[in-house]
Design an enzyme around this catalytic site. Structure first.
Site, PDB file in Angstrom:
ATOM      1  CD  GLU A 128     -19.156   6.277  -4.287  1.00 35.04           C
ATOM      2  OE1 GLU A 128     -19.973   6.229  -5.163  1.00 35.04           O
ATOM      3  OE2 GLU A 128     -17.751   5.819  -4.557  1.00 35.04           O
TER       4      GLU A 128
ATOM      5  CB  THR B 173     -11.647   9.512   0.094  1.00 35.11           C
ATOM      6  OG1 THR B 173     -11.161   8.760  -1.043  1.00 35.11           O
ATOM      7  CG2 THR B 173     -12.531  10.739  -0.432  1.00 35.11           C
ATOM      8  CB  ILE B 174      -6.218   8.906  -0.908  1.00 33.44           C
ATOM      9  CG1 ILE B 174      -6.585   7.621  -1.568  1.00 33.44           C
ATOM     10  CG2 ILE B 174      -5.668   8.499   0.728  1.00 33.44           C
ATOM     11  CD1 ILE B 174      -5.354   6.730  -1.758  1.00 33.44           C
ATOM     12  CG  ASP B 175      -9.919   7.665  -4.271  1.00 34.36           C
ATOM     13  OD1 ASP B 175      -8.614   7.297  -4.404  1.00 34.36           O
ATOM     14  OD2 ASP B 175     -10.917   6.886  -3.945  1.00 34.36           O
TER      15      ASP B 175
ATOM     16  NE  ARG C  95      15.009   0.725 -17.477  1.00 33.19           N
ATOM     17  CZ  ARG C  95      15.857   0.295 -16.481  1.00 33.19           C
ATOM     18  NH1 ARG C  95      15.813   0.764 -15.504  1.00 33.19           N
ATOM     19  NH2 ARG C  95      16.508  -0.798 -16.722  1.00 33.19           N
TER      20      ARG C  95
ATOM     21  CG  MET D 146      -4.264   3.973  -5.021  1.00 35.85           C
ATOM     22  SD  MET D 146      -4.462   3.541  -3.131  1.00 35.85           S
ATOM     23  CE  MET D 146      -4.186   1.796  -3.371  1.00 35.85           C
TER      24      MET D 146
ATOM     25  CD  GLU E  86      -6.858   2.799  -8.316  1.00 33.94           C
ATOM     26  OE1 GLU E  86      -5.958   1.701  -7.804  1.00 33.94           O
ATOM     27  OE2 GLU E  86      -7.692   3.294  -7.426  1.00 33.94           O
TER      28      GLU E  86
ATOM     29  NE  ARG F 109      12.545  -3.409 -16.541  1.00 31.78           N
ATOM     30  CZ  ARG F 109      12.588  -3.749 -17.848  1.00 31.78           C
ATOM     31  NH1 ARG F 109      11.601  -3.496 -18.750  1.00 31.78           N
ATOM     32  NH2 ARG F 109      13.627  -4.170 -18.021  1.00 31.78           N
TER      33      ARG F 109
ATOM     34  CD  GLN G 269      -0.840   6.131  -4.754  1.00 32.35           C
ATOM     35  OE1 GLN G 269      -1.394   7.027  -5.400  1.00 32.35           O
ATOM     36  NE2 GLN G 269      -0.753   4.599  -4.953  1.00 32.35           N
TER      37      GLN G 269
END
Length: 342
Positions: free
Chosen positions: A103, A126-128, A163, A170, A222, A266, A274
């Protein structure tokens, strides 16, 4: 013709495949010369170049990162930035510039092309996967694969200790990595920026899983935010494009889960894992095709355009159109995976 090439913004797998595709076709079929600019927009700003020809692109197809280096430099925040770029392009006799980035990098290319007459062609990276004008960006498939493998591995340790394991991935303000990897990895909760989440509901899903003697995995993007709070940030620092550093919601959520359910929780923050390493076969294929079509756009002097994937076709779209808005997860698509929650 002499063509400049730069890679800007965050690194991702497939950048070298684009460079290779551009140079191989440009040299072999069109007889062009190439110059690489170092570290994104810093290169043309400061005249920092590297030799770029067929010998330099041999063997780089499977390599992650970028042989040209990258940075988040914003030339419009630099003194006389546009003038310096124009002067350095003239100095190195560069008649066209291929900008490979997301972007921000492409936003600069669009403005330089549309407002200042700098001949630019864009390649979406972009990995996004958040550029609206292309079905997919290269780097995304690799990031999803890495996140999915991590989730697969975390299932066994979660079950061994009974657990909760929270996996933060990301994506900034788009939930594509979380959605794809969470579904592929069998996560029990997937939280994305496009849908604010209710912590009590998340805890309810987790409690339900424990009643079935199953240790839950929570995947959180994130940029995800709780309904009754704000985005969780490690710090408020900003880069030159005004973006804050995301990360921290996973740790915050794990603490909330522990305090509300009494179950041990955790966090695993995948972070830059990534971005790194060998690109997937799909990303090598897509990045190479983008490179081949980008140099065709230069040959046609079709500047101000970005190459994009539509179905299985590579097309050209205005760079400004590609960066006008983010491509985010549709609510109906997110709703589909809700059957696996709880």
């Amino acid at each position: 013709m002499r063509v400049g090439v730069l890679t800007g913004g965050g690194d991702c797998p497939g950048l070298n495949a684009v460079i290779r595709g551009v140079v191989r076709k440009g040299v072999q079929e069109y007889g062009y010369d190439f110059v690489g600019f170092r570290d994104g927009w810093r290169g043309p700003l400061e005249g920092d170049t590297v030799e770029l020809g067929i010998p330099q692109v041999r063997g780089i197809l499977p390599r992650g990162g970028t042989i040209l280096g990258s940075s988040r430099t914003n030339p419009f925040k630099e003194e006389h930035g546009v003038r310096r770029i124009k002067e350095n392009l003239a100095k190195y006799e560069v008649e066209a510039l291929i900008a490979i980035g997301g972007e921000d990098t492409l936003g600069v290319a669009a403005k330089l092309s549309d407002e200042y007459g700098v001949p630019c062609v864009g390649v979406p990276k972009t990995i996004d996967n958040d550029l609206s004008a292309t079905d997919y960006t290269f780097g995304f498939d690799t990031a999803v694969g890495i996140a999915t493998e991590a989730i697969d591995r975390l299932h066994t340790t979660a079950e061994s200790h009974m657990r909760v394991l929270v996996v933060e991935v990301m994506g900034r303000h788009a939930g594509w990595i979380a959605l794809h990897s969470g579904l592929a990895g069998g996560a029990n909760v997937i939280l994305i920026p496009e849908q604010r989440f209710d912590v009590d509901q998340v805890c309810g899903w987790i409690t339900s899983r424990f009643k079935a003697s199953y240790a839950p995995i929570v995947v959180v993007a994130e940029g995800a935010m709780p309904k009754d709070g704000q985005m969780v940030l490690k710090d408020g620092t900003q880069d030159s494009f005004g973006h804050v550093r995301l990360s921290g919601v996973g740790e915050w959520l794990a603490k909330e889960i522990e305090s509300r359910t009494g179950k041990e929780a955790r966090t695993t923050v995948l972070g830059h894992i990534q971005r790194g390493g060998t690109p997937s076969a799909f990303d090598r294929w897509l990045a190479t095709r983008f490179g081949l079509h980008a140099i065709d756009a230069v040959r046609d002097r079709d500047f101000g355009k970005m190459v994009a994937l539509h179905g299985t076709d590579i097309v050209r779209v205005p760079i400004g159109e590609a960066t006008a808005k983010l491509k985010t997860v549709d609510p109906e698509l997110y709703k589909e995976v809700g059957v696996f929650f709880g």
